[in-house]
Design an enzyme around this catalytic site. Structure first.
Site, PDB file in Angstrom:
ATOM      1  N   GLY A  50       0.789  -1.226   0.000  1.00 30.02           N
ATOM      2  CA  GLY A  50       0.000   0.000   0.000  1.00 30.02           C
ATOM      3  C   GLY A  50       0.822   1.278   0.000  1.00 30.02           C
ATOM      4  O   GLY A  50       0.269   2.369   0.007  1.00 30.02           O
ATOM      5  N   HIS A  51       2.151   1.164   0.001  1.00 26.68           N
ATOM      6  CA  HIS A  51       3.019   2.365   0.121  1.00 26.68           C
ATOM      7  C   HIS A  51       4.169   2.301  -0.859  1.00 26.68           C
ATOM      8  O   HIS A  51       5.300   2.036  -0.441  1.00 26.68           O
ATOM      9  CB  HIS A  51       3.541   2.464   1.548  1.00 26.68           C
ATOM     10  CG  HIS A  51       4.061   3.806   1.922  1.00 26.68           C
ATOM     11  ND1 HIS A  51       5.362   4.194   1.706  1.00 26.68           N
ATOM     12  CD2 HIS A  51       3.462   4.860   2.500  1.00 26.68           C
ATOM     13  CE1 HIS A  51       5.544   5.418   2.161  1.00 26.68           C
ATOM     14  NE2 HIS A  51       4.402   5.844   2.655  1.00 26.68           N
ATOM     15  N   PHE A  52       4.116   2.563  -1.994  1.00 30.83           N
ATOM     16  CA  PHE A  52       2.971   2.812  -2.864  1.00 30.83           C
ATOM     17  C   PHE A  52       3.053   1.757  -3.943  1.00 30.83           C
ATOM     18  O   PHE A  52       4.134   1.548  -4.481  1.00 30.83           O
ATOM     19  CB  PHE A  52       3.055   4.211  -3.462  1.00 30.83           C
ATOM     20  CG  PHE A  52       3.138   5.304  -2.421  1.00 30.83           C
ATOM     21  CD1 PHE A  52       2.012   5.675  -1.714  1.00 30.83           C
ATOM     22  CD2 PHE A  52       4.342   5.919  -2.133  1.00 30.83           C
ATOM     23  CE1 PHE A  52       2.077   6.683  -0.751  1.00 30.83           C
ATOM     24  CE2 PHE A  52       4.413   6.920  -1.165  1.00 30.83           C
ATOM     25  CZ  PHE A  52       3.283   7.305  -0.469  1.00 30.83           C
TER      26      PHE A  52
END
EC number: 4.2.1.59
Length: 156
Positions: free
Chosen positions: A56-58
């Protein structure tokens, strides 16, 4: 191969897990390669695409969250404190982070990087330790901060 990649381990991940309460995926130190009691420690963390935070990052441009670089430095700082003391002094103890000052991020850390985590004691009084930490990749500073931590009794 970089100089830090060739260094022999003083403490591997199995030994680290005997001293720190952290476990994967939150254990952010793979091995200790330099240690001077009450003074300094250098540890390594291999950053791979398999790290859960990269989901999720990124996703399109994976970057290690700065707060996790600080956590890796804090774990190295906890190792310096616990390794500096006698086994009976740290039995049933845990290191709690009390504060972070002056945190700065200089460049992104991405999959494939090897973080070199260097921490130095600036002051120790009783159970409280003040340390500086610098994270590097290929000799370049990626993050730095000052840490304060305390060794306290483990809750049972």
């Amino acid at each position: 191969m970089s100089e830090s990649a060739e260094r022999k381990s003083i403490l591997d991940v199995v030994g680290i897990q005997k001293l720190l309460p952290h476990r994967p995926p939150f254990l952010l130190v793979d091995r200790v390669v330099e240690f001077e009691a009450h003074r300094r420690l250098v540890a390594l963390k291999g950053v791979t695409m398999n790290e859960p935070f990269f989901q999720g990052h990124f996703p399109a441009q994976p970057v290690m969250p700065g707060v996790l670089i600080l956590e890796a430095l804090a774990q190295a700082a906890a190792l310096l404190a616990t390794m500096s003391l006698q086994p009976d002094e740290v039995k049933d103890k845990i290191t709690y982070l009390m504060g972070i000052d002056g945190a700065r991020f200089r460049r992104p850390v991405v999959p494939g990087d090897r973080l070199e985590l260097e921490v130095e004691v600036t002051k120790q009084k009783g159970a409280v330790w003040k340390q500086t930490g610098v994270a590097r990749v290929d000799g370049q500073v990626v993050a730095e901060a000052e840490f304060m931590a305390m060794l306290a009794d483990r809750e049972r």
